[in-house]
Design a protein around this motif. Structure first.
Motif, PDB file in Angstrom:
ATOM      1  N   TYR A 126      -6.080   4.998  -5.501  1.00  0.00           N
ATOM      2  CA  TYR A 126      -5.618   3.721  -4.946  1.00  0.00           C
ATOM      3  C   TYR A 126      -6.733   2.675  -4.981  1.00  0.00           C
ATOM      4  O   TYR A 126      -6.521   1.524  -5.390  1.00  0.00           O
ATOM      5  CB  TYR A 126      -5.125   3.935  -3.507  1.00  0.00           C
ATOM      6  CG  TYR A 126      -4.858   2.654  -2.757  1.00  0.00           C
ATOM      7  CD1 TYR A 126      -3.663   1.957  -2.922  1.00  0.00           C
ATOM      8  CD2 TYR A 126      -5.817   2.140  -1.870  1.00  0.00           C
ATOM      9  CE1 TYR A 126      -3.421   0.778  -2.230  1.00  0.00           C
ATOM     10  CE2 TYR A 126      -5.578   0.962  -1.183  1.00  0.00           C
ATOM     11  CZ  TYR A 126      -4.390   0.286  -1.360  1.00  0.00           C
ATOM     12  OH  TYR A 126      -4.156  -0.888  -0.683  1.00  0.00           O
ATOM     13  N   GLN A 175       2.453   1.878  -3.332  1.00  0.00           N
ATOM     14  CA  GLN A 175       1.449   2.331  -4.290  1.00  0.00           C
ATOM     15  C   GLN A 175       1.097   3.793  -4.078  1.00  0.00           C
ATOM     16  O   GLN A 175       0.997   4.568  -5.038  1.00  0.00           O
ATOM     17  CB  GLN A 175       0.184   1.478  -4.178  1.00  0.00           C
ATOM     18  CG  GLN A 175       0.333   0.064  -4.684  1.00  0.00           C
ATOM     19  CD  GLN A 175      -1.018  -0.618  -4.797  1.00  0.00           C
ATOM     20  OE1 GLN A 175      -1.970  -0.057  -5.322  1.00  0.00           O
ATOM     21  NE2 GLN A 175      -1.103  -1.844  -4.294  1.00  0.00           N
ATOM     22  N   LEU A 176       0.881   4.175  -2.828  1.00  0.00           N
ATOM     23  CA  LEU A 176       0.504   5.569  -2.553  1.00  0.00           C
ATOM     24  C   LEU A 176       1.594   6.533  -3.011  1.00  0.00           C
ATOM     25  O   LEU A 176       1.312   7.605  -3.557  1.00  0.00           O
ATOM     26  CB  LEU A 176       0.220   5.751  -1.061  1.00  0.00           C
ATOM     27  CG  LEU A 176      -1.006   5.008  -0.513  1.00  0.00           C
ATOM     28  CD1 LEU A 176      -1.124   5.223   0.992  1.00  0.00           C
ATOM     29  CD2 LEU A 176      -2.284   5.456  -1.222  1.00  0.00           C
ATOM     30  N   LEU A 178       1.422   6.593  -6.858  1.00  0.00           N
ATOM     31  CA  LEU A 178       0.227   7.298  -7.330  1.00  0.00           C
ATOM     32  C   LEU A 178       0.333   8.802  -7.087  1.00  0.00           C
ATOM     33  O   LEU A 178      -0.170   9.599  -7.888  1.00  0.00           O
ATOM     34  CB  LEU A 178      -1.013   6.724  -6.642  1.00  0.00           C
ATOM     35  CG  LEU A 178      -1.322   5.260  -6.969  1.00  0.00           C
ATOM     36  CD1 LEU A 178      -2.429   4.730  -6.060  1.00  0.00           C
ATOM     37  CD2 LEU A 178      -1.708   5.098  -8.435  1.00  0.00           C
ATOM     38  N   VAL A 236      -5.288  10.808  -3.842  1.00  0.00           N
ATOM     39  CA  VAL A 236      -4.408   9.639  -3.921  1.00  0.00           C
ATOM     40  C   VAL A 236      -5.152   8.390  -3.461  1.00  0.00           C
ATOM     41  O   VAL A 236      -5.067   7.324  -4.085  1.00  0.00           O
ATOM     42  CB  VAL A 236      -3.140   9.861  -3.078  1.00  0.00           C
ATOM     43  CG1 VAL A 236      -2.254   8.618  -3.098  1.00  0.00           C
ATOM     44  CG2 VAL A 236      -2.360  11.070  -3.598  1.00  0.00           C
ATOM     45  N   GLU A 237      -5.898   8.507  -2.362  1.00  0.00           N
ATOM     46  CA  GLU A 237      -6.640   7.367  -1.843  1.00  0.00           C
ATOM     47  C   GLU A 237      -7.711   6.913  -2.827  1.00  0.00           C
ATOM     48  O   GLU A 237      -7.942   5.698  -2.998  1.00  0.00           O
ATOM     49  CB  GLU A 237      -7.277   7.731  -0.500  1.00  0.00           C
ATOM     50  CG  GLU A 237      -8.055   6.607   0.165  1.00  0.00           C
ATOM     51  CD  GLU A 237      -7.185   5.451   0.622  1.00  0.00           C
ATOM     52  OE1 GLU A 237      -7.703   4.328   0.744  1.00  0.00           O
ATOM     53  OE2 GLU A 237      -5.971   5.678   0.858  1.00  0.00           O
ATOM     54  N   ARG A 278       0.818  -1.216   0.000  1.00  0.00           N
ATOM     55  CA  ARG A 278       0.000   0.000   0.000  1.00  0.00           C
ATOM     56  C   ARG A 278       0.854   1.270   0.000  1.00  0.00           C
ATOM     57  O   ARG A 278       0.606   2.191  -0.790  1.00  0.00           O
ATOM     58  CB  ARG A 278      -0.933  -0.007   1.213  1.00  0.00           C
ATOM     59  CG  ARG A 278      -1.708   1.303   1.394  1.00  0.00           C
ATOM     60  CD  ARG A 278      -2.617   1.258   2.610  1.00  0.00           C
ATOM     61  NE  ARG A 278      -3.078   2.584   2.970  1.00  0.00           N
ATOM     62  CZ  ARG A 278      -4.108   3.201   2.404  1.00  0.00           C
ATOM     63  NH1 ARG A 278      -4.794   2.607   1.441  1.00  0.00           N
ATOM     64  NH2 ARG A 278      -4.459   4.418   2.793  1.00  0.00           N
ATOM     65  N   ASN A 287      -6.703  -0.732  -7.518  1.00  0.00           N
ATOM     66  CA  ASN A 287      -6.701  -2.097  -7.006  1.00  0.00           C
ATOM     67  C   ASN A 287      -7.935  -2.879  -7.418  1.00  0.00           C
ATOM     68  O   ASN A 287      -7.868  -4.098  -7.599  1.00  0.00           O
ATOM     69  CB  ASN A 287      -6.539  -2.080  -5.488  1.00  0.00           C
ATOM     70  CG  ASN A 287      -5.108  -1.846  -5.062  1.00  0.00           C
ATOM     71  OD1 ASN A 287      -4.321  -2.779  -4.925  1.00  0.00           O
ATOM     72  ND2 ASN A 287      -4.731  -0.581  -4.905  1.00  0.00           N
TER      73      ASN A 287
END
Length: 345
Positions: free
Chosen positions: A289, A264-265, A268, A285-286, A261, A293
């Motif tokens: 994400y 990825q954050l 991104l 960003v969230e 995670r 996924n």
């Protein structure tokens, strides 16, 4: 290696009139027709120039003779006995050979022969269009020619990345049988319903960003993408989710390498900042994400089906059936936890 002299290869209407058209060469013909009629180039992004299309087929099991025939047309100054070749074996869709005369490979031509029956999966005419469009914008190597079952293009200096490389932040800036048809149909319907609600924007995507399609030039400090046969408009989150899935590799698949995670954050955040040109919020960003996924599930599903088709027709030495099962297994393994992800409020 000595090569006997031969007549010039027949060429398509990209350069000559009065011959049957090659289906890959329509891109650019409208521009030539408009030019001959005295039309002006319309405003907008640069248009791609036509490339020669040779009416020959290269034997995928004996590429060298056909490659040398193309070299005679594209590099007439090269002496056949001086031509060196290098076979690339990482690809599992096509067969690829590099042809060159100088050891530094600065002037190197890649001859790519399409895999058997890959037209069932890939729109080859669309691939050539996208290749030339990306070249016109400085995002792709030169396309030298097409032929009946492949194309020739410029070799890009650099190294193709390995799975361990794409985890580096500096590059950001069988155990089960194949599911039954009824199960696949049910999962496809679920994907359509579930993913359509995420509102991921449709953008121009690469759609096949595995490690070997990313070339890193350490001298210039940048990366470029290669192989555009799957390029086209798609959901933004699919392209990124597919790229994250490829962290696991192809020949030796290991989903322990799927980015965590936090990785990825970070990735991104770099992506959104580059896209917007400004700072981005944690909410943005969230949101991406979660989208990424969830669309990564569609990536597993697509490439598993792709592998089943390849298993039926491909002549490349690769265990496509095993690969299909691996992707299906991962799809069903991560689906519960991915389904539970919620978009930020």
């Amino acid at each position: 290696m000595a090569v006997p002299p031969s007549a010039s290869l027949p060429c398509s209407p990209c350069y000559l009139r009065g011959r049957a058209p090659c289906p890959q060469c329509s891109w650019g013909m409208e521009e030539k027709a408009a030019a001959s009629a005295g039309c002006r180039e319309p405003p907008g992004p640069p248009r791609a120039a036509a490339v020669p299309c040779f009416a020959v087929s290269v034997d995928p099991d004996d590429i060298l003779p056909g490659a040398l025939s193309l070299i005679r047309e594209l590099r007439p100054r090269w002496k056949p006995e001086q031509v060196r070749t290098k076979r690339f074996t990482d690809g599992i869709t096509n067969k690829l050979v590099a042809c060159y005369v100088e050891e530094d490979m600065k002037d190197c031509m890649l001859v790519r022969v399409y895999g058997e029956r890959t037209e069932l999966l890939v729109d080859r005419e669309n691939e050539v269009r996208n290749f030339q469009l990306l070249r016109a914008h400085g995002c792709a190597p030169k396309l030298y020619c097409t032929f009946q079952n492949g194309l020739c293009y410029e070799y890009m200096q650099g190294v193709a990345l390995e799975p361990e490389h794409i985890r580096e932040p500096r590059l950001f800036s069988l155990s089960a049988d194949v599911p039954k048809v009824e199960v696949l149909e049910r999962e496809l319907a679920w994907l359509k319903e579930h993913l359509s609600q995420l509102n991921s924007p449709v953008v121009f995507c690469h759609n096949d960003l595995l490690c070997k399609n990313i070339i890193y030039d350490s001298a210039k400090g940048h990366v470029q993408f290669i192989d555009y046969e799957y390029t086209g408009y798609n959901y933004q989150a699919f392209d990124i989710g597919n790229h994250f899935n490829e962290f696991a590799g192809v020949n030796e698949v290991d989903y322990c390498r799927y980015p965590a995670r936090e990785t990825q954050l970070q990735w991104l955040r770099f992506y959104l900042q580059a896209q917007k040109g400004t700072a981005v919020t944690p909410w943005e960003v969230e949101r991406l994400y979660v989208q990424v996924n969830k669309f990564a599930l569609a990536s597993h599903f697509f490439w598993a089906l792709w592998a089943l088709i390849q298993n039926q027709y491909s002549t490349i030495n690769f265990d496509f059936l095993r690969y299909a099962v691996i992707r299906f297994n991962q799809y069903f393994k991560v689906k519960p936890q991915v389904s539970a992800l919620e978009m930020p409020k």
